[in-house]
Design a protein around this motif. Structure first.
Motif, PDB file in Angstrom:
ATOM      1  N   GLU A 270       0.599  -1.033   0.118  1.00 39.08           N
ATOM      2  CA  GLU A 270      -0.375  -0.422   0.172  1.00 39.08           C
ATOM      3  C   GLU A 270       0.646   1.395   0.355  1.00 39.08           C
ATOM      4  O   GLU A 270       0.439   2.588  -0.368  1.00 39.08           O
ATOM      5  CB  GLU A 270      -1.231  -0.012   1.405  1.00 39.08           C
ATOM      6  CG  GLU A 270      -2.053  -1.315   1.214  1.00 39.08           C
ATOM      7  CD  GLU A 270      -2.771  -0.969   2.367  1.00 39.08           C
ATOM      8  OE1 GLU A 270      -2.874  -0.904   3.422  1.00 39.08           O
ATOM      9  OE2 GLU A 270      -4.171  -0.771   1.734  1.00 39.08           O
ATOM     10  N   ASN A 271       2.525   1.378   0.239  1.00 42.81           N
ATOM     11  CA  ASN A 271       3.035   2.588   0.576  1.00 42.81           C
ATOM     12  C   ASN A 271       3.183   2.581  -0.971  1.00 42.81           C
ATOM     13  O   ASN A 271       3.509   3.771  -1.407  1.00 42.81           O
ATOM     14  CB  ASN A 271       4.499   1.757   1.345  1.00 42.81           C
ATOM     15  CG  ASN A 271       4.269   2.098   2.974  1.00 42.81           C
ATOM     16  OD1 ASN A 271       3.749   2.585   3.287  1.00 42.81           O
ATOM     17  ND2 ASN A 271       5.462   1.763   3.487  1.00 42.81           N
ATOM     18  N   ILE A 272       3.812   1.666  -2.198  1.00 41.18           N
ATOM     19  CA  ILE A 272       3.241   1.913  -3.066  1.00 41.18           C
ATOM     20  C   ILE A 272       2.339   2.948  -3.744  1.00 41.18           C
ATOM     21  O   ILE A 272       2.347   3.588  -4.804  1.00 41.18           O
ATOM     22  CB  ILE A 272       3.661   0.557  -4.107  1.00 41.18           C
ATOM     23  CG1 ILE A 272       5.132  -0.030  -3.540  1.00 41.18           C
ATOM     24  CG2 ILE A 272       3.714   1.039  -5.333  1.00 41.18           C
ATOM     25  CD1 ILE A 272       5.162  -1.458  -3.693  1.00 41.18           C
ATOM     26  N   ILE A 273       0.806   1.574  -3.159  1.00 47.21           N
ATOM     27  CA  ILE A 273      -0.579   1.930  -4.134  1.00 47.21           C
ATOM     28  C   ILE A 273      -0.923   3.510  -4.138  1.00 47.21           C
ATOM     29  O   ILE A 273      -1.129   4.526  -4.561  1.00 47.21           O
ATOM     30  CB  ILE A 273      -1.560   1.631  -3.310  1.00 47.21           C
ATOM     31  CG1 ILE A 273      -1.139  -0.419  -4.342  1.00 47.21           C
ATOM     32  CG2 ILE A 273      -2.740   2.084  -3.989  1.00 47.21           C
ATOM     33  CD1 ILE A 273      -1.485  -1.149  -3.771  1.00 47.21           C
ATOM     34  N   ASN A 274      -0.797   4.391  -2.586  1.00 48.78           N
ATOM     35  CA  ASN A 274      -0.528   5.195  -2.296  1.00 48.78           C
ATOM     36  C   ASN A 274       0.846   5.700  -2.026  1.00 48.78           C
ATOM     37  O   ASN A 274       0.584   7.042  -1.829  1.00 48.78           O
ATOM     38  CB  ASN A 274      -1.215   5.248  -0.692  1.00 48.78           C
ATOM     39  CG  ASN A 274      -2.723   4.013  -0.999  1.00 48.78           C
ATOM     40  OD1 ASN A 274      -3.448   4.042  -1.540  1.00 48.78           O
ATOM     41  ND2 ASN A 274      -2.857   3.250   0.623  1.00 48.78           N
ATOM     42  N   VAL A 422       1.193  -5.951  -7.811  1.00 48.66           N
ATOM     43  CA  VAL A 422       1.441  -4.676  -5.775  1.00 48.66           C
ATOM     44  C   VAL A 422      -0.138  -5.380  -5.800  1.00 48.66           C
ATOM     45  O   VAL A 422      -0.295  -5.435  -4.016  1.00 48.66           O
ATOM     46  CB  VAL A 422       1.417  -3.846  -6.309  1.00 48.66           C
ATOM     47  CG1 VAL A 422       1.977  -2.839  -4.435  1.00 48.66           C
ATOM     48  CG2 VAL A 422       3.201  -3.906  -6.592  1.00 48.66           C
ATOM     49  N   TYR A 423      -0.969  -4.708  -6.548  1.00 48.33           N
ATOM     50  CA  TYR A 423      -2.426  -5.025  -5.722  1.00 48.33           C
ATOM     51  C   TYR A 423      -2.824  -6.092  -5.318  1.00 48.33           C
ATOM     52  O   TYR A 423      -3.275  -6.364  -4.089  1.00 48.33           O
ATOM     53  CB  TYR A 423      -3.597  -4.389  -7.447  1.00 48.33           C
ATOM     54  CG  TYR A 423      -3.831  -3.212  -7.292  1.00 48.33           C
ATOM     55  CD1 TYR A 423      -3.979  -1.942  -5.990  1.00 48.33           C
ATOM     56  CD2 TYR A 423      -3.432  -2.259  -8.836  1.00 48.33           C
ATOM     57  CE1 TYR A 423      -4.176  -0.700  -6.792  1.00 48.33           C
ATOM     58  CE2 TYR A 423      -3.296  -1.108  -8.848  1.00 48.33           C
ATOM     59  CZ  TYR A 423      -4.240  -0.378  -7.578  1.00 48.33           C
ATOM     60  OH  TYR A 423      -4.396   0.871  -8.130  1.00 48.33           O
ATOM     61  N   LEU A 424      -2.303  -7.118  -6.103  1.00 48.30           N
ATOM     62  CA  LEU A 424      -2.765  -8.725  -5.669  1.00 48.30           C
ATOM     63  C   LEU A 424      -1.935  -8.610  -4.147  1.00 48.30           C
ATOM     64  O   LEU A 424      -2.168 -10.111  -3.948  1.00 48.30           O
ATOM     65  CB  LEU A 424      -2.274  -9.589  -6.608  1.00 48.30           C
ATOM     66  CG  LEU A 424      -3.271  -9.038  -8.131  1.00 48.30           C
ATOM     67  CD1 LEU A 424      -3.011 -10.443  -8.660  1.00 48.30           C
ATOM     68  CD2 LEU A 424      -4.874  -9.219  -7.918  1.00 48.30           C
ATOM     69  N   TYR A 444      -8.799  -4.290  -4.125  1.00 47.17           N
ATOM     70  CA  TYR A 444      -7.503  -3.713  -5.100  1.00 47.17           C
ATOM     71  C   TYR A 444      -7.952  -5.569  -6.038  1.00 47.17           C
ATOM     72  O   TYR A 444      -6.859  -5.541  -7.247  1.00 47.17           O
ATOM     73  CB  TYR A 444      -6.421  -4.422  -3.986  1.00 47.17           C
ATOM     74  CG  TYR A 444      -5.596  -3.687  -2.904  1.00 47.17           C
ATOM     75  CD1 TYR A 444      -6.036  -2.436  -3.353  1.00 47.17           C
ATOM     76  CD2 TYR A 444      -5.743  -3.765  -2.035  1.00 47.17           C
ATOM     77  CE1 TYR A 444      -5.981  -0.942  -2.486  1.00 47.17           C
ATOM     78  CE2 TYR A 444      -5.296  -2.571  -1.133  1.00 47.17           C
ATOM     79  CZ  TYR A 444      -5.145  -1.027  -1.539  1.00 47.17           C
ATOM     80  OH  TYR A 444      -4.557  -0.372  -0.581  1.00 47.17           O
ATOM     81  N   VAL A 445      -7.950  -6.407  -5.705  1.00 49.49           N
ATOM     82  CA  VAL A 445      -8.632  -7.177  -6.773  1.00 49.49           C
ATOM     83  C   VAL A 445      -8.744  -6.731  -8.202  1.00 49.49           C
ATOM     84  O   VAL A 445      -9.225  -7.068  -9.338  1.00 49.49           O
ATOM     85  CB  VAL A 445      -8.681  -8.932  -6.052  1.00 49.49           C
ATOM     86  CG1 VAL A 445      -9.527 -10.185  -7.843  1.00 49.49           C
ATOM     87  CG2 VAL A 445      -8.337  -9.513  -5.456  1.00 49.49           C
TER      88      VAL A 445
END
Length: 554
Positions: A270-274, A422-424, A444-445
């Motif tokens: 989640e650090n990457i996603i956000n 990353v989401y998965l 996320y999926v």
């Protein structure tokens, strides 16, 4: 930046040639590098040295193989799973995979590279970890510059150890004689050839994981928070975060089952996603017809913001992608135009990583990923417009016209991490952490799955996603999203789950000890062969280092 990286590669390789030809994995290149008075005297020298770690070790294994007719080293695991097959079956290796005839004699030469190459990279990283701080003390580079370079060094050392742990690491106490289950942990250059010093025993597997974590956390401090291509194809903060999220996910699963690491995997993903790095999922402007689907953009576009880290290839710089001769069956070498000229100049061609029907049949109608010319293809239109039929589903994701027509290495990069994965990772970790968050995991999926059913903003009517989702849904999505990115055996290893194709063509993931294993001869399964989830420590390594102990079952 890319051209600079490749140009200096040649000069530095002269200094490190002893490493790649050395018989002992602990006989690194430090003696040459540390005593050469003409090196380590400029910023350019420091950069040249760091450039070397981009090509050796695990990156080398992506393309390394015995011959052009044999699978690359990192195809081995998918072939062992039985979910992929080698059509050519050149040599004994693929036959041994089909019969589960895996021991240190039958796979010695092949698995030896999996052991040796990461230590080549570790040796280079250890030299850099010593020399770069000295260059600061000597006033050659600044502290900030050292931190920038060392962050890349830490990434590659961590990746090498993570690879070794996945391939060879068992629980402490399970190795022969009840010894540690990790691998020798070497963190400094060797300045001696004394076997009493260099022949290190296996470290605790937990200690190795902790060192990987330490290196990656240090790297994350100093790496730029941007995309891979915007950073000149150099390691970024999201790349280190993606690797650490993968580390935590594997650490949480088998063999250690440290389930507290699931929460850390979710946080890191989640650090990457956000994280406002600029990474986004590609979207499809067509279903593959004009190569403007999301998956063709990932394949072809060397500015894609979905790519977090990829192995770089460029035929113009003599750094061609070797997967081009693994993308189709040999039948295509016989194709000719109406004027009798050959369609493809290449003569070495075999689908060495052919997806089984278990994978192909499990895609749902409407899923762009299974449509023609996304991941796979069954027809080819030549430059004259003639239509040729493949005799199976071949690998479009590795195919490039120019390389096939001219018998060249491909210039396609090979994705290692991208945002969809990353989401998965986040979804799997959120499902399995101590306090599960199935709603967030499902979201996320959905990001990944909806993209696969959407063309020009229109969602296909066949799109669906269970509510709540299960680990089966996540693992199936990983298999469908990453079929040709060499991930499936890691998924099976950490979960001990294996996919079974159901009558409705869905996948049910069951305990591998009870699963029907596909594409194995004589009805072989992993029921009595769970030790084969790891490779044996190569006999040659054990002969050189008497302090090594063998993995269980071998």
């Amino acid at each position: 930046m890319k051209q600079i990286k490749y140009i200096v590669f040649g000069a530095f390789s002269l200094l490190t040639m002893v490493t790649t030809s050395c018989n002992n994995f602990l006989e690194e290149e430090p003696l040459d590098l540390k005593t050469d008075g003409q090196f380590w005297t400029s910023d350019a020298d420091a950069q040249s040295a760091v450039n070397m770690v981009y090509s050796g070790g695990v990156p080398y294994l992506y393309g390394g193989r015995n011959t052009g007719w044999q699978p690359t080293r990192l195809m081995y695991n998918g072939l062992l799973s039985g979910l992929f097959t080698d059509d050519k079956k050149d040599g004994d290796f693929s036959a041994n995979m089909e019969t589960l005839n895996i021991n240190f004699q039958t796979v010695a030469g092949d698995v030896g590279e999996l052991w040796r190459e990461p230590y080549v990279s570790i040796g280079r990283c250890n030299v850099l970890a010593q020399r770069l701080p000295q260059m600061v003390q000597e006033g050659i580079i600044s502290e900030d510059r050292k931190n920038e370079l060392m962050a890349q060094v830490y990434f590659f050392r961590a990746w090498s150890y993570f690879f070794l742990i996945k391939e060879f690491g068992c629980k402490d106490g399970e190795a022969a004689g009840g010894g540690n289950g990790g691998v020798p942990l070497v963190l400094e250059p060797y300045e001696t050839t004394n076997p009493d010093v260099i022949n290190k025993p296996r470290a605790s597997i937990v200690t190795v994981y902790e060192q990987i974590e330490k290196d990656l956390k240090e790297a994350i401090k100093y790496l730029p928070n941007t995309t891979f291509y915007e950073n000149g194809c150099r390691i970024t903060r999201p790349a280190a975060q993606a690797l650490l999220a993968s580390v935590y996910l594997q650490w949480a699963g088998y063999p250690l089952q440290n389930t507290a690491k699931y929460a850390e995997a979710a946080t890191m993903a989640e650090n990457i996603i956000n994280g406002n790095s600029g990474h986004t999922l590609e979207q499809s402007d067509d279903d593959g017809t004009n190569q403007q689907s999301a998956f063709n953009k990932i394949k072809n576009d060397k500015t894609s913001k979905e790519i977090i880290y990829a192995i770089e290839y460029d035929e113009a710089l003599n750094q061609g992608n070797p997967y081009i001769n693994s993308c189709m069956t040999n039948q295509a070498t016989t194709w000719v135009e109406d004027d009798k000229s050959k369609v493809f100049a290449t003569s070495v061609l075999a689908n060495m990583y052919h997806a089984s029907n278990v994978i192909l049949d499990s895609y749902v109608d409407g899923d762009v990923r299974m449509k023609e010319k996304n991941f796979f293809f069954t027809t080819y239109i030549s430059k004259s417009g003639k239509v040729f039929q493949c005799n199976q589903y071949d690998n479009w994701f590795w195919f490039e016209d120019y390389a096939m027509i001219n018998s060249k290495g491909s210039s396609l990069n090979f994705p290692v991490f991208r945002l969809a994965e990353v989401y998965l990772i986040a979804a799997e970790a959120l499902l399995k952490q101590a306090t599960p968050n199935p709603d967030k995991a499902r979201n996320y999926v959905a990001e990944v799955r909806k993209r696969a059913f959407t063309v020009n903003g229109i969602l296909n009517d066949n799109y669906s996603l269970p509510d709540p989702i299960t680990i089966d849904d996540v693992l199936t999505e990983r298999l469908h999203e990453l079929p040709l990115e060499l991930k499936v055996w890691d998924d099976i290893r950490r979960t001990h789950l294996y996919p079974q194709l159901q009558s409705d063509n869905s996948l049910k993931w069951v305990d591998i000890s009870t699963a029907e294993t596909y594409n194995k001869r004589d009805n072989k399964t992993f029921k009595n062969n769970l030790h084969m989830l790891l490779w044996p420590i190569p006999q040659s390594a054990m002969e050189r280092n008497p302090n090594l102990t063998q993995n269980p079952g071998y």
